[in-house]
Design a protein around this motif. Structure first.
Motif, PDB file in Angstrom:
ATOM      1  N   MET A 100       0.830  -1.209   0.000  1.00 40.56           N
ATOM      2  CA  MET A 100       0.000   0.000   0.000  1.00 40.56           C
ATOM      3  C   MET A 100       0.860   1.254   0.000  1.00 40.56           C
ATOM      4  SD  MET A 100      -2.960  -1.145   2.703  1.00 40.56           S
ATOM      5  CE  MET A 100      -3.574   0.512   2.882  1.00 40.56           C
ATOM      6  N   GLY A 101       1.906   1.267   0.822  1.00 38.31           N
ATOM      7  CA  GLY A 101       2.760   2.445   0.912  1.00 38.31           C
ATOM      8  C   GLY A 101       3.533   2.704  -0.360  1.00 38.31           C
ATOM      9  N   LEU A 102       4.118   1.660  -0.922  1.00 38.36           N
ATOM     10  CA  LEU A 102       4.950   1.843  -2.114  1.00 38.36           C
ATOM     11  C   LEU A 102       4.119   2.161  -3.348  1.00 38.36           C
ATOM     12  CD1 LEU A 102       7.645  -0.908  -1.515  1.00 38.36           C
ATOM     13  CD2 LEU A 102       7.806   1.556  -1.101  1.00 38.36           C
ATOM     14  N   SER A 103       2.812   1.930  -3.290  1.00 35.03           N
ATOM     15  CA  SER A 103       1.966   2.314  -4.424  1.00 35.03           C
ATOM     16  C   SER A 103       1.901   3.838  -4.569  1.00 35.03           C
ATOM     17  CB  SER A 103       0.567   1.729  -4.272  1.00 35.03           C
ATOM     18  OG  SER A 103      -0.109   2.346  -3.194  1.00 35.03           O
ATOM     19  N   ASN A 104       2.319   4.572  -3.540  1.00 37.18           N
ATOM     20  CA  ASN A 104       2.361   6.037  -3.613  1.00 37.18           C
ATOM     21  C   ASN A 104       3.555   6.555  -4.391  1.00 37.18           C
ATOM     22  OD1 ASN A 104       0.089   7.037  -1.989  1.00 37.18           O
ATOM     23  ND2 ASN A 104       1.070   5.873  -0.370  1.00 37.18           N
ATOM     24  N   LEU A 105       4.526   5.694  -4.665  1.00 36.42           N
ATOM     25  CA  LEU A 105       5.757   6.126  -5.326  1.00 36.42           C
ATOM     26  C   LEU A 105       5.748   5.751  -6.795  1.00 36.42           C
ATOM     27  CD1 LEU A 105       8.373   5.057  -2.641  1.00 36.42           C
ATOM     28  CD2 LEU A 105       7.556   7.358  -3.118  1.00 36.42           C
ATOM     29  N   ASP A 106       6.574   6.470  -7.565  1.00 33.67           N
ATOM     30  CA  ASP A 106       6.775   6.109  -8.957  1.00 33.67           C
ATOM     31  C   ASP A 106       7.519   4.786  -9.006  1.00 33.67           C
ATOM     32  OD1 ASP A 106       5.631   8.519  -9.711  1.00 33.67           O
ATOM     33  OD2 ASP A 106       7.560   9.558  -9.698  1.00 33.67           O
ATOM     34  N   ALA A 107       7.271   4.008 -10.030  1.00 33.83           N
ATOM     35  CA  ALA A 107       7.905   2.693 -10.142  1.00 33.83           C
ATOM     36  C   ALA A 107       9.422   2.803 -10.245  1.00 33.83           C
ATOM     37  CB  ALA A 107       7.356   1.957 -11.352  1.00 33.83           C
ATOM     38  N   SER A 108       9.918   3.926 -10.761  1.00 34.25           N
ATOM     39  CA  SER A 108      11.360   4.080 -10.964  1.00 34.25           C
ATOM     40  C   SER A 108      12.145   4.143  -9.658  1.00 34.25           C
ATOM     41  CB  SER A 108      11.655   5.326 -11.795  1.00 34.25           C
ATOM     42  OG  SER A 108      11.215   6.478 -11.111  1.00 34.25           O
ATOM     43  N   ASN A 109      11.521   4.632  -8.585  1.00 35.93           N
ATOM     44  CA  ASN A 109      12.270   4.734  -7.337  1.00 35.93           C
ATOM     45  C   ASN A 109      11.558   4.078  -6.155  1.00 35.93           C
ATOM     46  OD1 ASN A 109      10.285   6.633  -6.958  1.00 35.93           O
ATOM     47  ND2 ASN A 109      11.649   8.378  -7.043  1.00 35.93           N
ATOM     48  N   ALA A 110      10.620   3.185  -6.429  1.00 41.18           N
ATOM     49  CA  ALA A 110       9.887   2.526  -5.349  1.00 41.18           C
ATOM     50  C   ALA A 110      10.690   1.400  -4.703  1.00 41.18           C
ATOM     51  CB  ALA A 110       8.561   1.984  -5.854  1.00 41.18           C
ATOM     52  N   SER A 111      11.600   0.797  -5.446  1.00 35.76           N
ATOM     53  CA  SER A 111      12.336  -0.337  -4.891  1.00 35.76           C
ATOM     54  C   SER A 111      13.236   0.130  -3.751  1.00 35.76           C
ATOM     55  CB  SER A 111      13.178  -1.012  -5.966  1.00 35.76           C
ATOM     56  OG  SER A 111      14.183  -0.142  -6.415  1.00 35.76           O
ATOM     57  N   ASN A 112      13.177  -0.577  -2.661  1.00 39.67           N
ATOM     58  CA  ASN A 112      14.001  -0.313  -1.478  1.00 39.67           C
ATOM     59  C   ASN A 112      13.732   1.029  -0.807  1.00 39.67           C
ATOM     60  OD1 ASN A 112      15.349  -2.759  -1.893  1.00 39.67           O
ATOM     61  ND2 ASN A 112      16.792  -1.786  -3.272  1.00 39.67           N
ATOM     62  N   ALA A 113      12.670   1.720  -1.157  1.00 36.76           N
ATOM     63  CA  ALA A 113      12.389   3.002  -0.499  1.00 36.76           C
ATOM     64  C   ALA A 113      12.007   2.781   0.958  1.00 36.76           C
ATOM     65  CB  ALA A 113      11.289   3.748  -1.231  1.00 36.76           C
ATOM     66  N   ILE A 114      11.243   1.720   1.207  1.00 38.31           N
ATOM     67  CA  ILE A 114      10.887   1.327   2.567  1.00 38.31           C
ATOM     68  C   ILE A 114      11.119  -0.177   2.655  1.00 38.31           C
ATOM     69  CG2 ILE A 114       9.088   1.229   4.325  1.00 38.31           C
ATOM     70  CD1 ILE A 114       7.643   3.470   2.794  1.00 38.31           C
ATOM     71  N   ARG A 151      21.338   7.210  -3.409  1.00 39.65           N
ATOM     72  CA  ARG A 151      22.223   6.382  -4.225  1.00 39.65           C
ATOM     73  C   ARG A 151      22.595   5.105  -3.474  1.00 39.65           C
ATOM     74  NH1 ARG A 151      27.047   9.188  -7.162  1.00 39.65           N
ATOM     75  NH2 ARG A 151      25.332   9.716  -8.525  1.00 39.65           N
ATOM     76  N   ASN A 152      22.700   5.179  -2.146  1.00 38.61           N
ATOM     77  CA  ASN A 152      23.046   4.005  -1.344  1.00 38.61           C
ATOM     78  C   ASN A 152      22.052   2.869  -1.528  1.00 38.61           C
ATOM     79  OD1 ASN A 152      25.206   5.415  -0.334  1.00 38.61           O
ATOM     80  ND2 ASN A 152      24.159   6.008   1.537  1.00 38.61           N
ATOM     81  N   ARG A 153      20.808   3.197  -1.765  1.00 38.81           N
ATOM     82  CA  ARG A 153      19.769   2.179  -1.932  1.00 38.81           C
ATOM     83  C   ARG A 153      19.455   1.910  -3.401  1.00 38.81           C
ATOM     84  NH1 ARG A 153      15.179   2.221   2.670  1.00 38.81           N
ATOM     85  NH2 ARG A 153      16.557   2.322   4.442  1.00 38.81           N
ATOM     86  N   ASN A 154      20.197   2.497  -4.285  1.00 39.15           N
ATOM     87  CA  ASN A 154      19.990   2.335  -5.735  1.00 39.15           C
ATOM     88  C   ASN A 154      18.584   2.759  -6.169  1.00 39.15           C
ATOM     89  OD1 ASN A 154      22.598   1.314  -6.185  1.00 39.15           O
ATOM     90  ND2 ASN A 154      21.942  -0.709  -5.527  1.00 39.15           N
ATOM     91  N   ASN A 155      18.077   3.801  -5.566  1.00 32.24           N
ATOM     92  CA  ASN A 155      16.761   4.328  -5.941  1.00 32.24           C
ATOM     93  C   ASN A 155      16.750   5.852  -5.859  1.00 32.24           C
ATOM     94  OD1 ASN A 155      16.800   4.726  -3.196  1.00 32.24           O
ATOM     95  ND2 ASN A 155      14.864   3.701  -2.786  1.00 32.24           N
ATOM     96  N   GLU A 156      17.831   6.452  -6.299  1.00 25.76           N
ATOM     97  CA  GLU A 156      17.979   7.895  -6.138  1.00 25.76           C
ATOM     98  C   GLU A 156      16.954   8.675  -6.957  1.00 25.76           C
ATOM     99  OE1 GLU A 156      21.804   9.222  -7.645  1.00 25.76           O
ATOM    100  OE2 GLU A 156      21.829   7.505  -8.957  1.00 25.76           O
ATOM    101  N   VAL A 157      16.741   9.902  -6.541  1.00 22.95           N
ATOM    102  CA  VAL A 157      15.826  10.802  -7.231  1.00 22.95           C
ATOM    103  C   VAL A 157      16.482  11.238  -8.540  1.00 22.95           C
ATOM    104  CG1 VAL A 157      14.586  12.992  -7.078  1.00 22.95           C
ATOM    105  CG2 VAL A 157      14.971  11.632  -5.018  1.00 22.95           C
ATOM    106  N   PRO A 158      15.769  11.108  -9.664  1.00 30.62           N
ATOM    107  CA  PRO A 158      16.369  11.537 -10.933  1.00 30.62           C
ATOM    108  C   PRO A 158      16.675  13.034 -10.930  1.00 30.62           C
ATOM    109  CG  PRO A 158      14.321  10.342 -11.309  1.00 30.62           C
ATOM    110  CD  PRO A 158      14.444  10.552  -9.845  1.00 30.62           C
ATOM    111  N   GLN A 159      17.804  13.370 -11.504  1.00 34.33           N
ATOM    112  CA  GLN A 159      18.199  14.773 -11.626  1.00 34.33           C
ATOM    113  C   GLN A 159      18.126  15.162 -13.094  1.00 34.33           C
ATOM    114  OE1 GLN A 159      22.041  14.047  -9.641  1.00 34.33           O
ATOM    115  NE2 GLN A 159      21.534  15.888  -8.490  1.00 34.33           N
ATOM    116  N   PHE A 160      17.675  16.373 -13.351  1.00 36.08           N
ATOM    117  CA  PHE A 160      17.574  16.842 -14.713  1.00 36.08           C
ATOM    118  C   PHE A 160      18.699  17.827 -15.028  1.00 36.08           C
ATOM    119  CE2 PHE A 160      13.290  15.889 -13.150  1.00 36.08           C
ATOM    120  CZ  PHE A 160      13.008  14.814 -13.958  1.00 36.08           C
TER     121      PHE A 160
END
Length: 178
Positions: A100-114, A151-160
């Motif tokens: 339920m919680g990870l459904s709030n995140l984009d698929a690109s950075n949901a892995s290992n967020a919690i 970056r430590n969790r391999n799910n960093e926020v994309p930078q433009f």
């Protein structure tokens, strides 16, 4: 009387010397050439900062969802079964809470967020307004959930655009539910 003729043979009078401090020709082009990259840079930073804020709010919503779901699980256990709440009884519903919680995140950075290691069950002291995660507890009545995008969790926020500055954004919200 002798008169001096200041005209050249072509009929054009000589120009008076112009001071460089008063010369304005070409200034617009120079100012534009300097300001356009600066304005583009600020626009790029505004885009990145807006996206960071958006992502931070999404991660906070994810940690809030997990914490509230697990706290509701603890409350339901206490009310419906009249049994004492244990860490295991709260974490029984962990996969559903994480989903339920990870459904709030984009698929690109949901892995290992919690991750399960980010969830701590403990006691909320209403008198001091603090969370205690070390036993002995009088009653288990609270859940703390940490989230992280880095970056430590391999799910960093994309930078433009801010990649140029070499920054590494790290988002680490914490949610409590009791």
């Amino acid at each position: 009387m002798i008169s001096l003729n200041t005209k050249k043979a072509s009929g054009v009078s000589p120009k008076s010397p112009i001071s460089l401090s008063r010369c304005m020709s070409g200034v617009t082009g120079v100012i534009t050439a300097i300001m356009v990259p600066v304005l583009i840079g600020f626009a790029g930073l505004a885009v990145d900062l807006s996206y960071y804020q958006y992502t931070k709010q999404r991660l906070e919503a994810a940690t809030d969802t997990v914490a509230l779901h697990l706290a509701a699980q603890a409350s339901a256990t206490r009310v419906l079964s009249s049994r004492s709440v244990t860490e295991d009884s709260i974490l029984d519903d962990l996969p559903t809470a994480l989903q339920m919680g990870l459904s709030n995140l984009d698929a690109s950075n949901a892995s290992n967020a919690i991750t399960p290691s980010d969830i701590t069950v403990g006691e909320w002291d209403f008198g001091s307004g603090s969370f205690r995660s070390t036993p002995p507890f009088r009653v288990i009545n609270a859940v703390r959930v940490n989230g992280e995008l880095s970056r430590n969790r391999n799910n960093e926020v994309p930078q433009f655009f801010s990649k140029i500055l070499g920054s590494e954004p790290v988002l680490k919200p914490t949610s409590y539910a009791f």
